[in-house]
Design a protein around this motif. Structure first.
Motif, short mmCIF file in Angstrom:
data_model
loop_
_atom_site.label_atom_id
_atom_site.label_comp_id
_atom_site.label_asym_id
_atom_site.label_seq_id
_atom_site.Cartn_x
_atom_site.Cartn_y
_atom_site.Cartn_z
N PHE A 47 -95.73 0.17 -74.04
CA PHE A 47 -96.01 0.16 -72.43
C PHE A 47 -97.34 0.14 -72.21
O PHE A 47 -98.20 0.47 -72.79
CB PHE A 47 -95.36 1.50 -72.11
N SER A 75 -96.10 6.81 -71.66
CA SER A 75 -94.74 7.14 -71.58
C SER A 75 -94.20 8.38 -70.78
O SER A 75 -92.86 8.55 -70.90
CB SER A 75 -94.49 7.74 -73.28
N PHE A 120 -93.55 8.91 -66.74
CA PHE A 120 -93.84 8.10 -65.18
C PHE A 120 -93.01 9.07 -64.41
O PHE A 120 -92.29 10.16 -64.82
CB PHE A 120 -92.88 6.94 -65.51
N LEU A 167 -92.95 0.94 -63.71
CA LEU A 167 -92.99 0.93 -65.32
C LEU A 167 -93.44 -0.52 -65.77
O LEU A 167 -92.89 -1.57 -65.25
CB LEU A 167 -91.73 1.26 -65.72
N SER A 192 -91.72 -5.57 -65.81
CA SER A 192 -92.10 -4.54 -64.94
C SER A 192 -90.92 -4.29 -64.22
O SER A 192 -90.05 -5.08 -63.68
CB SER A 192 -93.37 -4.88 -64.44
N LEU A 204 -89.22 2.00 -60.89
CA LEU A 204 -88.47 3.15 -60.82
C LEU A 204 -87.87 3.67 -59.51
O LEU A 204 -88.55 3.79 -58.77
CB LEU A 204 -89.01 4.38 -61.72
N ILE A 234 -88.50 6.98 -72.68
CA ILE A 234 -89.75 7.44 -71.87
C ILE A 234 -89.33 8.87 -71.22
O ILE A 234 -88.21 9.14 -71.06
CB ILE A 234 -89.78 6.24 -70.58
#
Length: 401
Positions: A11, A16, A18, A24, A98, A101, A138
């Protein structure tokens, strides 16, 4: 020698952790010692929740379970728009990806009965052969801003009366009452607790303890279950028969815990309370009185140590900054609650608009959990969620209310 030497998900900026709605970004890193024919390289970002537990009823064994899909996004990073097989040459290759989210999402969570889990899985799809897979976990942290919740500065309280029975004689009650200085906290802050125990029974309260309780409700398809976990505790003295005792301004620190969760996950609820626990004789059920609290991720801005109203000479300095930008419920004690470790994961770019130390992130108190898919999948096989932690020392909570 296998042709696939390295296959990893990384990443950007070594992140790690988010938040929901964040972008992301990362790369799929591949190193080959021989060229490899493949259909495509794809990435799947997954979030899911699961609960499951076993029960034995006589000779009948029952497994209660449930699942919830929280998110899934698929991205093809190599082989896009072609029906032909591709050949990836010898050497090192990097494929960026990418995705945004979704929001809202519940925070990552792990225990032995259930989990809320997020991961990125990369797959090399090969014609007429087994696919290669690698996975990287993550942590998603939901933002629970205590300033947007009602009555967070109001004290919380709870009480319980416990009657002891000996044959046909009823003794008691033993009365326990607990009050906290407020209702809303973030990890790292100290709860200030006042406790009263009035023992009108003929038995001695062997010892008392004040405990931060995590109360988790799991919803399987046909049944629900609530478990109470003791996450932090301090011990007090005993209370003799026909006597009373009290403890004033006892301080107990909130460890690294996920925010209160009752909204975004359908099968796991996470709530908290501070409990007065009167430990009784072996054959009696202990006294337990609960004062509900809310654990958030953004602290209350009107508190003196955040608003700047406190004397600067007693303002604490955070000691750990990141180095990079039901009454029938089971009760489980956590004996390692004070042994959580600091992590150096990057801080999320959050602006609170008031005086506050940058949060660090700390490993969850429960430790590592097995997240292995199978012996053929590379990448993470164990995982520990990390939670926001404001590393105030105790002097921050000596202010006069």
């Amino acid at each position: 020698m296998p042709s696939l030497q390295d296959f990893n998900v990384t990443f950007d900026d070594n992140k790690s952790i988010f938040s929901p709605g964040e972008t992301l970004e990362g790369k799929i890193e591949i190193t080959l010692t021989e060229s490899m024919e493949m259909k495509e390289i794809r990435v799947k970002v997954t979030g899911k929740a699961h609960v499951g537990w076993h029960e034995q009823h006589g000779k009948v064994h029952v497994y209660h379970y449930n699942n919830q899909d929280l998110m899934e996004q698929n991205i093809t990073v190599y082989g896009v728009g072609t029906a032909e097989n591709m050949t990836l040459s010898v050497g090192s290759h990097s494929f960026p990806f990418s995705c945004t989210l979704p929001a809202p999402l519940p925070s990552s969570y792990e225990d032995k009965i259930g989990y809320i889990r997020y991961y990125v899985k990369a797959t090399i799809v090969r014609p007429w052969k087994f696919d290669h897979n690698t996975k990287s976990m993550i942590t998603i942290l939901d933002i629970l801003d205590l300033n947007k919740e009602q009555n967070m500065m109001a004290p919380s309280s709870g009480k319980e009366n416990k009657y002891l029975c000996c044959l046909c004689c009823k003794s008691g009650p033993i009365q326990g009452e607990i009050t906290t200085d407020r209702t809303g906290y973030v990890p790292g802050e100290w709860v200030i607790v006042n406790v009263k125990v009035n023992n009108k029974s003929g038995s001695k309260v062997q010892k008392t303890s004040i405990e931060i309780m995590k109360i988790v409700k799991y919803r399987a398809k046909m049944k629900s279950k609530t478990v109470k976990y003791s996450m932090q505790q301090v011990f007090g003295s005993h209370c003799d028969s026909k006597k009373s005792t009290s403890f004033d301004n006892i301080k107990i620190q909130i460890p690294a815990l996920p925010p209160t969760e009752n909204t975004h996950c359908k099968i796991i609820d996470i709530n908290y309370a501070v409990m007065i626990h009167g430990h009784l004789r072996l054959c009696a059920i202990d006294l337990r009185g609960m004062a509900p609290i809310v654990i958030g991720s953004v602290p209350i801005r009107s508190l003196p140590m955040y608003s700047g109203q406190q004397d600067p000479q007693v303002q604490p300095a955070p000691s750990a900054y990141p180095s990079l930008p039901d009454s029938s419920a089971t009760v489980i004690e956590n004996t390692t609650a004070s042994s959580y470790a600091t992590t150096t994961t990057s801080v999320l770019p959050t602006s609170f608009g008031f005086q506050v130390p940058p949060p660090s992130y700390m490993d969850a108190t429960e430790g590592n959990f097995d997240v292995k898919d199978d012996k053929y999948t590379r990448g993470d096989t164990t995982y520990t969620p990390k939670y926001t932690f404001y590393d105030w020392n105790q002097t921050a909570f000596t202010y006069n209310k």
